[in-house]
Design a protein around this motif. Structure first.
Motif, mmCIF file in Angstrom:
data_model
loop_
_atom_site.group_PDB
_atom_site.id
_atom_site.type_symbol
_atom_site.label_atom_id
_atom_site.label_comp_id
_atom_site.label_asym_id
_atom_site.label_seq_id
_atom_site.Cartn_x
_atom_site.Cartn_y
_atom_site.Cartn_z
ATOM 1 N N ASP A 54 -4.987 6.944 -7.980
ATOM 2 C CA ASP A 54 -3.532 6.925 -8.167
ATOM 3 C C ASP A 54 -2.872 7.987 -7.301
ATOM 4 O OD1 ASP A 54 -3.793 4.893 -10.002
ATOM 5 O OD2 ASP A 54 -3.683 6.202 -11.758
ATOM 6 N N ALA A 55 -3.555 9.130 -7.134
ATOM 7 C CA ALA A 55 -2.994 10.208 -6.331
ATOM 8 C C ALA A 55 -2.870 9.809 -4.863
ATOM 9 C CB ALA A 55 -3.848 11.466 -6.464
ATOM 10 N N VAL A 56 -3.876 9.102 -4.343
ATOM 11 C CA VAL A 56 -3.832 8.658 -2.955
ATOM 12 C C VAL A 56 -2.725 7.615 -2.770
ATOM 13 C CG1 VAL A 56 -5.087 7.446 -1.134
ATOM 14 C CG2 VAL A 56 -6.251 9.191 -2.502
ATOM 15 N N ILE A 57 -2.651 6.664 -3.681
ATOM 16 C CA ILE A 57 -1.609 5.639 -3.596
ATOM 17 C C ILE A 57 -0.224 6.274 -3.650
ATOM 18 C CG2 ILE A 57 -0.586 3.653 -4.787
ATOM 19 C CD1 ILE A 57 -3.442 2.921 -5.678
ATOM 20 N N GLU A 145 -9.127 2.736 6.697
ATOM 21 C CA GLU A 145 -8.100 2.582 7.714
ATOM 22 C C GLU A 145 -7.431 1.207 7.620
ATOM 23 O OE1 GLU A 145 -10.571 5.960 8.890
ATOM 24 O OE2 GLU A 145 -11.038 3.942 8.160
ATOM 25 N N GLU A 146 -8.216 0.167 7.399
ATOM 26 C CA GLU A 146 -7.639 -1.165 7.244
ATOM 27 C C GLU A 146 -6.715 -1.227 6.031
ATOM 28 O OE1 GLU A 146 -10.499 -4.335 7.259
ATOM 29 O OE2 GLU A 146 -11.709 -3.368 8.794
ATOM 30 N N ILE A 147 -7.131 -0.580 4.945
ATOM 31 C CA ILE A 147 -6.324 -0.575 3.729
ATOM 32 C C ILE A 147 -4.998 0.151 3.966
ATOM 33 C CG2 ILE A 147 -6.225 0.136 1.318
ATOM 34 C CD1 ILE A 147 -8.310 -2.037 1.901
ATOM 35 N N PHE A 148 -5.062 1.322 4.593
ATOM 36 C CA PHE A 148 -3.842 2.088 4.829
ATOM 37 C C PHE A 148 -2.924 1.368 5.820
ATOM 38 C CE2 PHE A 148 -6.599 5.922 3.704
ATOM 39 C CZ PHE A 148 -6.167 5.910 2.387
ATOM 40 N N MET A 149 -3.496 0.692 6.798
ATOM 41 C CA MET A 149 -2.684 -0.072 7.738
ATOM 42 C C MET A 149 -1.929 -1.180 6.999
ATOM 43 S SD MET A 149 -3.797 -2.014 11.268
ATOM 44 C CE MET A 149 -4.939 -3.136 10.438
ATOM 45 N N ALA A 150 -2.619 -1.864 6.076
ATOM 46 C CA ALA A 150 -1.978 -2.930 5.303
ATOM 47 C C ALA A 150 -0.892 -2.372 4.390
ATOM 48 C CB ALA A 150 -3.033 -3.682 4.490
ATOM 49 N N MET A 151 -1.155 -1.215 3.773
ATOM 50 C CA MET A 151 -0.159 -0.598 2.907
ATOM 51 C C MET A 151 1.094 -0.228 3.695
ATOM 52 S SD MET A 151 -2.557 1.862 0.502
ATOM 53 C CE MET A 151 -1.180 2.481 -0.483
ATOM 54 N N ALA A 152 0.907 0.330 4.885
ATOM 55 C CA ALA A 152 2.049 0.697 5.717
ATOM 56 C C ALA A 152 2.862 -0.539 6.093
ATOM 57 C CB ALA A 152 1.576 1.430 6.969
ATOM 58 N N ALA A 153 2.164 -1.632 6.417
ATOM 59 C CA ALA A 153 2.864 -2.859 6.793
ATOM 60 C C ALA A 153 3.668 -3.414 5.622
ATOM 61 C CB ALA A 153 1.866 -3.893 7.294
ATOM 62 N N ARG A 154 3.068 -3.428 4.425
ATOM 63 C CA ARG A 154 3.770 -3.951 3.250
ATOM 64 C C ARG A 154 5.001 -3.124 2.919
ATOM 65 N NH1 ARG A 154 -1.463 -4.418 1.055
ATOM 66 N NH2 ARG A 154 -1.103 -2.563 -0.238
ATOM 67 N N GLN A 155 4.919 -1.823 3.146
ATOM 68 C CA GLN A 155 6.018 -0.934 2.801
ATOM 69 C C GLN A 155 6.999 -0.725 3.950
ATOM 70 O OE1 GLN A 155 4.370 2.716 1.176
ATOM 71 N NE2 GLN A 155 3.038 1.628 -0.246
#
Length: 282
Positions: A54-57, A145-155
């Motif tokens: 939760d802290a990372v998210i 890295e793939e997860i963070f890239m997807a999170m950035a795109a969604r946001q």
């Protein structure tokens, strides 16, 4: 034990231990109007093993942009990586492997991966690790890295890279190509023990045990010192002006290989020397 140098490509050598063990660190102080965050990754895992606390998210959510080692959503990245993946001066893998070893590696790849070596013979040996990692993990690998890239795109957040593909290639080119070729053969010849060692590494990472990771790598008996300067120290010092420039621009979530965090030449120490307050987030 040379094959365990491969693990340094996924989680670089961890230098002296940090007093507090954490993969997520908050960056505050000086002229910053909002905190930024630094997160240590491991570059390949099975999807079910990628766990975001939760802290990372929350850290990603609160930051205005995401920074990875490379800008993975840059359309030019694939083209540039394609150019630099080839060996120089028309040399090929046949120049690095004996005929017997080339034939043996080709047979292993055909049987285990369903790919022939001949069409890849112009690739630098280190790029073969991308082919082999799925066999090491026993799954189709993914990465933070793939997860963070997807999170950035969604946001709708900007994704940036700290270094260029050419700079990263220069760093890893400190490992001679013949040594890279030897590492590939060592991994194939000792696949079972490589899997066991990597599972230990992944378990330590999942526990956030930086001290355990440091001890694991130090005890692997590989001569990391020869490559540590180029793979970690020099890159960290080159990154710091770029990181601090982004910190001043906007709050940023930085995600880089966990080995870049600790030690006297690690990003945490270097940021503190610049006057920032860097604290672990549990």
């Amino acid at each position: 034990m040379k094959r365990f140098l491969f693990l340094s490509l996924l989680l670089p050598l961890l230098a002296p231990a940090l007093p507090a063990q954490s993969l997520l660190w908050k960056i505050e102080g000086k002229e910053l109007s909002a905190p930024s965050y630094l997160f240590g990754t491991i570059h390949a895992l099975c999807r079910e093993e990628v766990v975001l606390s939760d802290a990372v998210i929350a850290a990603v959510d609160t930051c205005a942009q995401v920074a990875l080692e490379l800008d993975l959503d840059d359309p030019a990245l694939i083209v540039e990586m394609g150019h630099i993946s080839f060996m120089p001066n028309d040399s090929t893998l046949r120049d690095l492997f004996s005929e017997e070893d080339f034939t043996r590696l080709d047979a292993w790849l055909r049987d285990s991966v369903g790919m022939a070596l001949e069409p890849m013979k112009q690739m630098r040996p280190m790029f073969l690790f991308g082919v082999l990692i799925g066999k090491v993990l026993g799954c189709k690998p993914t990465s933070y890295e793939e997860i963070f890239m997807a999170m950035a795109a969604r946001q709708g957040k900007e994704l940036i890279g700290i270094e260029t593909p050419a700079e990263q290639l220069d760093a890893f080119s400190s490992i001679p190509m013949k040594k890279q070729a030897d590492m590939v053969l060592e991994m194939v010849d000792h696949m079972d023990s490589t899997r066991v060692e990597f599972r230990r590494l992944a378990a330590l990472y999942a526990a956030g045990d930086l001290e355990g990771l440091r001890a694991f790598v130090e005890n692997s008996t590989v001569e990391y010192g020869r490559y540590d300067a180029a793979l970690l120290r020099d890159r960290n010092h080159r990154w710091i002006p770029r990181i601090t420039r982004q910190l001043r621009r906007m709050s940023t979530f930085f995600a880089v290989g966990a080995g870049h965090l600790p030690g006297k030449d690690g990003l945490i120490t270097l940021l503190r020397e610049k006057g920032y307050r860097v604290t672990p987030v549990r």
